[in-house]
Scaffold this motif. Structure first.
Motif, mmCIF file in Angstrom:
data_model
loop_
_atom_site.group_PDB
_atom_site.id
_atom_site.type_symbol
_atom_site.label_atom_id
_atom_site.label_comp_id
_atom_site.label_asym_id
_atom_site.label_seq_id
_atom_site.Cartn_x
_atom_site.Cartn_y
_atom_site.Cartn_z
ATOM 1 N N ASN A 187 -0.638 -9.787 0.183
ATOM 2 C CA ASN A 187 0.782 -9.421 -0.082
ATOM 3 C C ASN A 187 1.342 -10.082 -1.234
ATOM 4 O O ASN A 187 1.722 -11.341 -1.249
ATOM 5 C CB ASN A 187 1.457 -9.940 1.296
ATOM 6 N N GLU B 279 9.175 1.217 1.319
ATOM 7 C CA GLU B 279 8.417 1.020 2.577
ATOM 8 C C GLU B 279 9.349 1.013 3.664
ATOM 9 O O GLU B 279 8.878 0.520 4.889
ATOM 10 C CB GLU B 279 7.634 -0.231 2.249
ATOM 11 N N ARG C 195 4.288 -6.499 4.847
ATOM 12 C CA ARG C 195 5.226 -6.085 3.771
ATOM 13 C C ARG C 195 6.569 -7.118 3.546
ATOM 14 O O ARG C 195 7.071 -6.814 2.490
ATOM 15 C CB ARG C 195 5.760 -4.696 4.568
ATOM 16 N N MET C 196 6.797 -7.970 4.552
ATOM 17 C CA MET C 196 7.888 -8.556 4.097
ATOM 18 C C MET C 196 7.727 -9.607 2.860
ATOM 19 O O MET C 196 6.541 -9.948 2.609
ATOM 20 C CB MET C 196 8.074 -9.536 5.500
ATOM 21 N N PRO C 197 8.574 -9.984 2.222
ATOM 22 C CA PRO C 197 8.526 -10.704 0.898
ATOM 23 C C PRO C 197 7.995 -12.035 1.436
ATOM 24 O O PRO C 197 8.743 -12.682 2.279
ATOM 25 C CB PRO C 197 10.034 -10.905 0.586
ATOM 26 N N PRO C 198 6.809 -12.432 0.672
ATOM 27 C CA PRO C 198 6.258 -13.599 1.130
ATOM 28 C C PRO C 198 7.147 -15.075 1.145
ATOM 29 O O PRO C 198 6.775 -15.875 1.919
ATOM 30 C CB PRO C 198 5.157 -13.640 0.180
ATOM 31 N N LYS C 199 8.317 -15.121 0.188
ATOM 32 C CA LYS C 199 8.890 -16.262 0.391
ATOM 33 C C LYS C 199 9.635 -16.146 1.503
ATOM 34 O O LYS C 199 10.507 -17.454 1.841
ATOM 35 C CB LYS C 199 9.798 -16.353 -1.074
ATOM 36 N N HIS C 200 9.604 -15.136 2.234
ATOM 37 C CA HIS C 200 10.571 -14.988 3.490
ATOM 38 C C HIS C 200 9.588 -15.018 4.808
ATOM 39 O O HIS C 200 10.014 -14.976 5.794
ATOM 40 C CB HIS C 200 11.539 -14.046 3.587
ATOM 41 N N HIS D 139 5.419 -4.492 -5.411
ATOM 42 C CA HIS D 139 4.484 -4.922 -4.208
ATOM 43 C C HIS D 139 3.185 -4.419 -4.266
ATOM 44 O O HIS D 139 3.032 -3.375 -4.494
ATOM 45 C CB HIS D 139 5.146 -4.201 -3.208
ATOM 46 N N GLN E 94 4.148 -10.083 -4.216
ATOM 47 C CA GLN E 94 5.603 -9.163 -4.755
ATOM 48 C C GLN E 94 6.254 -9.869 -5.965
ATOM 49 O O GLN E 94 6.159 -11.172 -6.010
ATOM 50 C CB GLN E 94 6.515 -9.267 -3.625
#
Lengths: 256, 318
Positions: B230, B43, A10-15, B224, B232
């Motif tokens: 994953n 989420e 769920r976390m933004p892939p860039k982070h 998302h 976004q």
């Protein structure tokens, strides 16, 4: 561990780097699982003998040193680091040369490295890595991207040869982030990571490199396609659900 | 070597952790807040469940949640149904009376919210001090009506609100005041592995002395998609515009036209960014086909090596 993987999804892939180090500090007892299941953006180092960059990953690391595929030396030097057998090293050298040409034809720039090592059951494992900076200031030929990073990790497990055949198991991961930024569109960033697997039994008559290369080319193409068509497409669909494009609502709009 | 080196690194990391002092409760709380605040639209409850289980410490979790949820709810401008009413209240910093109370200017009610549960628990009529003067309210109310029409047309699930951000006690012409238009549209479909939100904030400054109304807009669009991966989208843009000071009804129409115009243009530019992806932007990362436009000749790779050897011997090439 399941919850940790849920968070990574769920976390933004860039982070993802920050997210992984946060998880490592919260659950040190699971560090081995985390490091093997979460892929990280690739780093590079310069081979001092060849003046050429190589990619760092878990597969060429021993202690704090990394083996360069060009000079076959550990950076910084390491006394008893593991090396592939002379025969496998020969294949590794050839793979690095050929893969660099492959990389140039698809990426018009970037860096690639291939590492190989013997595994316990008489086969071997090969890891093909590509890192591309597609930004204006990097290797972006067309200059559209403010920021553009592509990391591809292909891990190929090759089983022992049996009656002229070998089993190949490929796991490929692509991580990317691209940002455009200009007056009319503002900041537009897409980032993501996906991973897929492919299994094949192939005749070794064509050579391992040919077999591995074809599988990598096919799966890498599929990953690029699904990012482009499916994943980016789904986010675009979402935007259109939030606010349907004008032509759909124009009928109901007053004179504007 | 592969599994060995991973194992080694893991042990090293493990040792470092043991050597280093155990994370303090404060550090754990800050990490938990980082995860909560970085939750994609819609989420945070899923992230909360996971981080709670990773923390395995309900005290730390509860403190982190009580600090992070209000910030997340306000920055995502979530909408909550008011009990006993058919309207939603938007949770925004512009409508914040105190951390748990948010005004809904349209119904002139104040909603009490439970941030962590993301529900509205109570409503009460707003007091006179919480509402703008009749003079400002005329402008606010007229603009709200026009914006509502526009949002109803443009956003299938849009919620909007117009607040008075400054000068709510201005009683008559002669002084400046500022309204804020907020539009929030969210779509959550976890069963399709997809969530997203569109948020716009338009600051509208009524400058009495120059008889001009200045408009500053900020938009943020997130999406998302996470089925077996994953990916976004994170897009932002800002706009500026202005119009002449007019009667409440006329200015409401002008302002709504300005907002409609910029948001429509922005949507078109987002579409254009997507259309440009395959052949321009994405191509700078990796091409669909090699420069030769045919698949890579893996069968002939021996030739490459030979050519290289020959070039080396002849001293040509690198």
């Amino acid at each position: 561990m399941e919850a940790a993987m849920g968070l990574m999804r769920r976390m933004p892939p860039k982070h993802s780097e920050t997210a992984l180090s946060a998880l490592l500090s919260l659950m040190p007892q699971h560090s081995s699982d985390l490091l093997s299941q979460v892929d990280q953006p690739l780093q590079v180092l310069c081979d001092v003998d060849y003046g050429k960059e190589f990619i760092l990953c878990e597969y060429n690391r021993d202690a704090d040193s990394y083996r360069s595929p060009w000079s076959n030396k550990y950076h910084p030097p390491l006394e008893d680091g593991p090396y592939p057998s002379p025969e496998l090293r020969k294949l590794e050298i050839e793979a690095n040369e050929v893969f660099a040409i492959y990389r140039d034809q698809y990426y018009e720039g970037g860096i690639s490295s291939v590492y190989m090592w013997e595994d316990e059951n008489e086969g071997f494992v090969a890891c093909f890595l590509i890192k591309k900076d597609g930004s204006k200031s990097g290797h972006g030929r067309r200059g559209y991207l403010q920021e553009g990073a592509w990391d591809a990790i292909h891990v190929m497990e090759v089983g022992p040869e049996e009656e002229g055949m070998a089993h190949y198991c490929l796991t490929s991961t692509v991580m990317l982030s691209l940002t455009t930024n200009n007056e009319s569109t503002g900041t537009f960033n897409l980032s993501g990571s996906i991973r897929r697997q492919m299994n094949m039994d192939l005749s070794v008559a064509d050579g391992h490199l040919c077999n591995m290369g074809k599988m990598i080319e096919e799966l890498e193409g599929k990953l690029r396609n699904s990012l482009d068509q499916v994943y980016f497409g789904k986010t675009r669909e979402m935007v259109c659900t939030l606010r349907p494009p004008a032509e759909l609502v124009q009928v109901r709009l007053p004179d504007s | 070597m592969h599994s060995n080196s991973r194992q080694k690194m893991a042990e090293e990391v493990g040792n470092q952790e043991e050597e280093a002092e155990e994370l303090s409760e404060k550090q754990k709380k800050e990490i938990a807040k980082w995860f909560l605040l970085n939750s994609p639209a819609g989420e945070i409850q899923y992230v909360a469940k996971d981080i709670r289980s990773v923390l395995n410490d309900d005290n730390v979790y509860n403190t982190a949640a009580s600090e992070a949820f209000p910030v997340y709810n306000k920055s995502h401008m979530i909408s909550l149904r008011m009990p006993g009413k058919s309207e939603d209240v938007l949770i925004t910093s512009f409508g914040e009376i105190n951390e748990n109370e948010y005004i809904d200017p349209r119904t002139a009610h104040v909603a009490r919210v439970d941030h962590v549960k993301q529900v509205c628990t109570k409503v009460r009529p707003a007091t006179d001090e919480e509402l703008p003067s009749p003079y400002v309210e005329d402008y606010r109310c007229a603009l709200d009506a026009e914006i509502m029409k526009y949002v109803g047309e443009a956003y299938p699930k849009g919620v909007c609100s117009v607040y008075c951000a400054r000068g709510k006690d201005v009683e008559e012409p002669g002084s400046d005041f500022e309204l804020v238009v907020v539009i929030s549209a969210a779509r959550h479909s976890p069963q399709n592995f997809c969530n997203g939100s569109w948020r716009s904030i338009w600051n509208v400054e009524f400058k009495d002395d120059v008889q001009i109304v200045e408009v500053r807009g900020r938009m943020q669009v997130d999406a998302h998609y996470f089925e077996e991966g994953n990916v976004q989208l994170d897009a932002k843009h800002e706009f500026q515009d202005s119009t002449l000071f007019q009667s409440p009804d006329d200015i409401a129409v002008s302002l709504t036209n300005i907002i409609r115009h910029h948001e429509t243009e922005y949507l078109a530019s987002l579409q254009a960014s997507y259309v440009n992806l395959p052949d321009t932007t994405f191509k700078d990362l990796r091409r669909k086909l090699p420069v030769t436009r045919t698949l890579f000749p893996w069968h002939n790779t021996l030739q490459f090596s030979l050519t290289r050897d020959i070039s080396k011997e002849l001293g040509i090439g690198k």
